[in-house]
Design a protein around this motif. Sequence first.
Motif, PDB file in Angstrom:
ATOM      1  N   SER A   1      -7.516 -11.346  -0.095  1.00 41.08           N
ATOM      2  CA  SER A   1      -7.868  -9.943   0.106  1.00 41.08           C
ATOM      3  C   SER A   1      -7.027  -9.365   1.240  1.00 41.08           C
ATOM      4  O   SER A   1      -7.207  -9.742   2.391  1.00 41.08           O
ATOM      5  N   TYR A   2      -6.095  -8.458   0.886  1.00 38.15           N
ATOM      6  CA  TYR A   2      -5.253  -7.820   1.888  1.00 38.15           C
ATOM      7  C   TYR A   2      -5.385  -6.300   1.818  1.00 38.15           C
ATOM      8  O   TYR A   2      -4.525  -5.579   2.309  1.00 38.15           O
ATOM      9  N   ARG A   3      -6.443  -5.815   1.211  1.00 37.39           N
ATOM     10  CA  ARG A   3      -6.625  -4.373   1.126  1.00 37.39           C
ATOM     11  C   ARG A   3      -6.918  -3.812   2.508  1.00 37.39           C
ATOM     12  O   ARG A   3      -7.509  -4.466   3.358  1.00 37.39           O
TER      13      ARG A   3
ATOM     14  N   GLU B   1      -9.041  -1.625   3.221  1.00 40.53           N
ATOM     15  CA  GLU B   1     -10.485  -1.525   3.448  1.00 40.53           C
ATOM     16  C   GLU B   1     -11.038  -2.817   4.025  1.00 40.53           C
ATOM     17  O   GLU B   1     -11.956  -2.799   4.863  1.00 40.53           O
ATOM     18  N   ASP B   2     -10.511  -3.969   3.603  1.00 38.61           N
ATOM     19  CA  ASP B   2     -10.985  -5.251   4.124  1.00 38.61           C
ATOM     20  C   ASP B   2     -10.454  -5.512   5.529  1.00 38.61           C
ATOM     21  O   ASP B   2     -11.172  -6.035   6.387  1.00 38.61           O
TER      22      ASP B   2
ATOM     23  N   THR C   1       0.885  -8.413  -0.518  1.00 42.10           N
ATOM     24  CA  THR C   1       0.335  -7.068  -0.379  1.00 42.10           C
ATOM     25  C   THR C   1       1.256  -6.035  -0.993  1.00 42.10           C
ATOM     26  O   THR C   1       0.800  -5.073  -1.627  1.00 42.10           O
TER      27      THR C   1
ATOM     28  N   VAL D   1       0.123  -3.528  -3.891  1.00 40.24           N
ATOM     29  CA  VAL D   1       0.158  -2.072  -3.742  1.00 40.24           C
ATOM     30  C   VAL D   1       0.872  -1.428  -4.923  1.00 40.24           C
ATOM     31  O   VAL D   1       0.396  -0.430  -5.488  1.00 40.24           O
TER      32      VAL D   1
ATOM     33  N   GLU E   1      -1.305  -1.699  -7.970  1.00 35.83           N
ATOM     34  CA  GLU E   1      -2.422  -0.752  -7.906  1.00 35.83           C
ATOM     35  C   GLU E   1      -1.958   0.646  -8.294  1.00 35.83           C
ATOM     36  O   GLU E   1      -2.659   1.371  -9.026  1.00 35.83           O
TER      37      GLU E   1
ATOM     38  N   ARG F   1      -4.264   9.567  -1.060  1.00 36.15           N
ATOM     39  CA  ARG F   1      -3.770   8.221  -0.758  1.00 36.15           C
ATOM     40  C   ARG F   1      -2.246   8.256  -0.789  1.00 36.15           C
ATOM     41  O   ARG F   1      -1.647   8.875  -1.663  1.00 36.15           O
TER      42      ARG F   1
ATOM     43  N   TYR G   1       1.180   6.142  -1.210  1.00 39.45           N
ATOM     44  CA  TYR G   1       1.808   4.918  -1.691  1.00 39.45           C
ATOM     45  C   TYR G   1       3.307   5.029  -1.417  1.00 39.45           C
ATOM     46  O   TYR G   1       4.029   5.762  -2.097  1.00 39.45           O
TER      47      TYR G   1
ATOM     48  N   ILE H   1      -0.471   0.774   5.134  1.00 37.32           N
ATOM     49  CA  ILE H   1      -1.532  -0.165   5.511  1.00 37.32           C
ATOM     50  C   ILE H   1      -1.354  -0.610   6.953  1.00 37.32           C
ATOM     51  O   ILE H   1      -2.318  -0.656   7.737  1.00 37.32           O
TER      52      ILE H   1
END
Length: 872
Positions: free
Chosen positions: A183-185, A187-188, A294, A298, A301, A440, A442, A765
């Motif tokens: 998990s590299y989001r 949010e985390d 990540t 990205v 996503e 968002r 990107y 990020i």
Amino acid sequence: MQGILDELDIQYEGLVQEGYLPPLQDDVESSDDEAEEIPSGRNGYAAGTNPDGIPDEAQRRGDNIEPEAKKLSPRGQAVKKILDFIKAEGFTPGEFLDTWLWGDPTCSHDDHVRNTCTKLMESSEWARVVERAYRPPRPPKSKKARPKAARATMEAFALSTTCRMLNEELMALEPVFKSTEDSYRVEDLTALHLGHLTSEIQSHAPRLWGLLYQLFRRKGRGRKAVPTQKDPRNPMLLIISILMYSRNQFCNRFQRLLAFYFKYKGLSARGCDALHSLGVTLSSRWVNKAVVKTSKAVMQELQILIALNPGQPLNIGYDNIKLAFQIFSPAFDKQAPDGHGTMAIVYYKPDAPILGPSVNRRLQEQKRIGMQDPIGWDDVEVLALESFPTIEEFMVYEALDILLQSDEFSFHTYKYRKDKHVQPPEPVQALPIGPDHTPRQYMLPTMPIPEQSYDDNLRVMERILKYLGFYSPEKLKELGLEHLVFWLGDQLTTARIRGAQRMRCQDFNSTDRLDFSIPVWQWLHLMMALEKSLHKQFLGSESGFGFLRAFSLLGRVDLIKSGTEGPFHERFEHVLRQVIVAYIRECWLVIAREMNIDKLEDLRKLPPSQLRDLARKLVDTFGSSAALYDLRNEQKDEVREFATMFVRDLLQYLALKRAIKTGDVGFMRLMLPILLLRFAGGQNSQYVGEILETLQGFHREWPPEVSDYVMSHCWLANTHGKRDTFTPIDRMTEQGVKHIKVTNPTKGPNSNWDYLGTLHPILPIIHQVSAHVEHEFRTWVCYSAHTRRDDRTGIALFQRILRTSEVLMHRCNRKLPIGNIAVDFMDDGVEKLLGAIERWQEARDFERRKDEEYEPYGSSGDSSDVHMVDNE
């Protein structure tokens, strides 16, 4: 009992051998100052005495006890008889206690024995017994070593018990510190909050937290805690996180957050590994692997979002960038790589509407119809006349707001401050706010393609679309027939895209003709062009009343020459605000003197409605085109004419800035005809063409859905969710350039375009992680709380010049010094705009094909070789 003691001795000796505890010293005398008082005055005895009448403290220390008091008391004689009885029963005192205190199961089952044992454990005497066993008293004035008693046994037992309890608490903390490896989001990574983490530790490990807290408090004389200068909570969190990471490598939430932060704040790989050896961060190797994972996540996503929302338009901004690469092996690398490239950002808004294939088709049809009916001078004139009453109302509020925000007026203590007459006007069309309307970002891999020629821009567009998944013939056909792509950039970027569309207007399908592309210029660069226009118009000389006089007065000679690079924009904006405030305050004083009011603070006595009327009178008298025409028709006063023109144009500028800041896109659209006249009069042909293209789209070529989309989603963005935090989208693009070149520069032998293409997609990020860490640790408090230098002195100085020179008073036949006469760009724009419109209409008078001929699928071989740009 002996087995337990032996086990404790072994544990203690093992800790001594490992270096965690010092060896016991029998001859060390403990300081009497460290001794704590034993509770007294309990069980009905007099405070400070025992049942024999001897003071407890004196008995414990053996001080000043009379010889006859050292004889056995009745209680002592009873104890002796009990000991003799125990011996007669075949017990030693230790064996007796071992048997009584849950050592014999039969005793544990006997109610009387069990109850007496329980009462002993709960009594206050037991605490005193344990303390004397650990620290027995000694005779007064004795120079012998204090008896060891059970000191070693009790310390080993206390250490063993403490380790067991803390180990249980650390095990309970594992779910708090454990993270998912994949998990590299963002949010985390940013879900770790120090306040919440502290509460979790205090809840799951109260003893560990309390122990560390006491250790961080230095003990002074008398065993009183001396407060430390720093808050110990953050060091305590670090210690506990290191403990958790050393016990379990997956308990690394704290370490992975700091690893990302330190790695991209300039810490070298060896520095990261040094902190990793201390357990503070994860290794640099882990960070590099995380960057690769990540970056791929990205991009995946983003492609999934596009696939799941096929009818949602794409907002893409790109800009040129120049990087400085270094040579680390002169023997092999004779020349550093070319640093000219292009960075791009995709802005995805969750609240953006779905515009299906039908909108794409209607747009193409309406474009062909609109090209036969271009917008003309009459249309611009009607739009300007319709918009000016609303613009003037906003100018009135800007003049009123300068009075309200002055120190003399003290608006925060004004009793009518909530009245509607002192509030901003209702917005024409305000954008919604909140987390659901936050875009968002990107960031795409940076491309080694310079954004210089038309071909370069086409290659950049082709590469960007490939990153988004549009590379196969099927996808390219779908792109041309069903999608819309809004290219957000500066004037040069949008002009190049329109030129490419004009050059490819005879291609055989919508994809090759770039019919799906809608270039949209951005407001940051327009505001910079507007400021350059104001600088050019009102610069004047040091003997005049324009900007050059203000630059000399404020010591800002660096602003004499205008520019678009560096900090000129922010610095000139700051001085411009000071000058217009000085003009408007002096205008208020002139208006007030007509009412026999000499000070601005005396205007507080007037009701809000009257203040609004006075502000309207101020604009009509000192800041309107009508007042300017009246001055020109009367006997000439060049000074007053200059001031009126200055106030009018600067109030329009302030109103536009407020509209951008508050998200009033309706007012921004109303300002387009006024800006068109100004740029035409100031001979800025580039923005004349851009604004004409926008007006042509709004009133001729764009369907209502597209027009609303451009205003709502292509002009401004709000990353904070508040009403006054809107910003032009190209400012966010420029911030992305800053992150690449300044905030997160890459250096070293492995810094090349391939590495940058992997790193840059996760820069948003990294930026959010850095902002989160600095917010949690409050590292920027001392910098974010500062204010600019006091502007009141500069405003007062310039206001004094205006007053002594009677700039706002009408004086017949008054002349400005040579070099200070300002040209009215608005008036000149009325004369020059007609020719500019004719040239613009002639440049866009061409035929556009409308057929759709695509090659059969698969005829071009590998889909990865399909190019949208012809290699001529």
